[in-house]
Scaffold this motif. Structure first.
Motif, short mmCIF file in Angstrom:
data_model
loop_
_atom_site.label_atom_id
_atom_site.label_comp_id
_atom_site.label_asym_id
_atom_site.label_seq_id
_atom_site.Cartn_x
_atom_site.Cartn_y
_atom_site.Cartn_z
N LYS A 94 0.83 -1.19 0.00
CA LYS A 94 0.00 0.00 0.00
C LYS A 94 0.87 1.25 0.00
N ALA A 95 0.31 2.34 -0.45
CA ALA A 95 1.08 3.59 -0.51
C ALA A 95 1.53 4.03 0.87
N THR A 96 0.77 3.69 1.89
CA THR A 96 1.13 4.09 3.25
C THR A 96 2.27 3.25 3.82
N GLU A 97 2.63 2.13 3.16
CA GLU A 97 3.65 1.23 3.66
C GLU A 97 5.02 1.45 3.03
N VAL A 98 5.13 2.43 2.16
CA VAL A 98 6.40 2.71 1.50
C VAL A 98 7.32 3.43 2.47
N TRP A 124 4.45 13.21 0.05
CA TRP A 124 3.56 14.36 0.08
C TRP A 124 2.20 13.94 0.64
N HIS A 125 1.33 14.94 0.84
CA HIS A 125 -0.01 14.67 1.33
C HIS A 125 -0.77 13.81 0.32
N GLY A 126 -1.62 12.96 0.85
CA GLY A 126 -2.38 12.07 -0.02
C GLY A 126 -1.60 10.83 -0.41
N ASP A 127 -0.51 10.55 0.34
CA ASP A 127 0.32 9.36 0.09
C ASP A 127 0.90 9.35 -1.32
N VAL A 144 4.14 10.41 -7.80
CA VAL A 144 3.59 9.06 -7.95
C VAL A 144 2.41 8.94 -7.00
N THR A 145 1.23 8.88 -7.55
CA THR A 145 0.01 8.76 -6.76
C THR A 145 -0.26 7.29 -6.44
N PRO A 146 -1.07 6.99 -5.43
CA PRO A 146 -1.32 5.60 -5.05
C PRO A 146 -1.86 4.74 -6.19
N ASP A 147 -2.64 5.31 -7.11
CA ASP A 147 -3.20 4.51 -8.19
C ASP A 147 -2.14 4.11 -9.22
N ARG A 148 -1.00 4.79 -9.24
CA ARG A 148 0.08 4.45 -10.18
C ARG A 148 1.15 3.58 -9.54
#
Length: 206
Positions: A94-98, A124-127, A144-148
């Motif tokens: 998940k993006a929060t686990e990077v 940045w904000h929004g993971d 790099v957004t979570p969906d990418r």
């Protein structure tokens, strides 16, 4: 009276002709030892090379078995951490686990959505993450957004993907040399297993 020859007397004719016993055998045994040591070193080198190369080739398969996605590095933007021809194993997170400083894999819209592996240098904000190639002078243009995000690079297998790059680039000479060297190493392994000394030793044990 005719004297009979003593039982212990042996004929002397021809006994003084030739070299002393064991002299010729000594020279042959020295040469045999040198040849046997050379054979041992050669077979050991071939077996080591085959073991290392085969293990590296099997590692991407092991990554698939673990649920990771193997990919080949095709550029030098992450030198010296990642080189062209290295195979990376991407583990989904998940993006929060990077973690900070992790190398992440993501779809890069600036390269037609191609999978890219760069280092996450800022969150940045929004993971979302700012990324940069270790060999690049500047960070990447977009976040790099979570969906990418596809995952983090969990393992690296060096040089294994070089054969894929050679196939893609039509570098048949490099591919032929690699196959030839691997074949020679395999032949060296078989030569050690089928050596006359090994066969004789096995027969004597039986």
């Amino acid at each position: 009276m005719n004297s009979r020859p003593e039982p212990n007397e042996t004929p002397r004719s021809g006994s003084s002709v030739g070299a002393p016993e064991g002299e010729g055998q000594g020279a042959g045994s020295v040469g045999g030892h040198e040849e046997s040591w050379f054979r041992v070193l050669r077979v050991a080198g071939c077996r080591t090379a085959v073991t290392v190369v085969t293990s590296l080739l099997c590692m991407p398969l092991a990554a698939l078995a673990c649920g990771w996605s193997p990919s080949v590095i095709v550029s030098g933007s992450m030198e010296p951490s990642l080189s062209r021809g290295d195979v990376i194993a991407v583990r989904q997170v998940k993006a929060t686990e990077v973690g900070g400083g992790a190398v992440i894999a993501f779809n890069d819209p600036s390269h037609g959505g191609q999978l890219t592996a760069h280092r996450a240098i800022k969150r940045w904000h929004g993971d979302s993450y700012e990324t940069k190639g270790d060999a690049n002078p500047k960070p990447d243009a977009g976040l790099v957004t979570p969906d990418r995000l596809k995952g983090v690079v969990a393992a690296v297998v060096p040089f294994v993907g070089a054969t894929w790059l050679w196939l893609q680039g039509g570098q048949w000479a490099h591919l032929a040399i690699a196959v030839l060297l691997y074949t020679i190493a395999l032949r060296g392994c078989l030569e050690g297993a089928l050596a006359p000394g090994h066969v004789t030793a096995r027969l004597r044990r039986r």
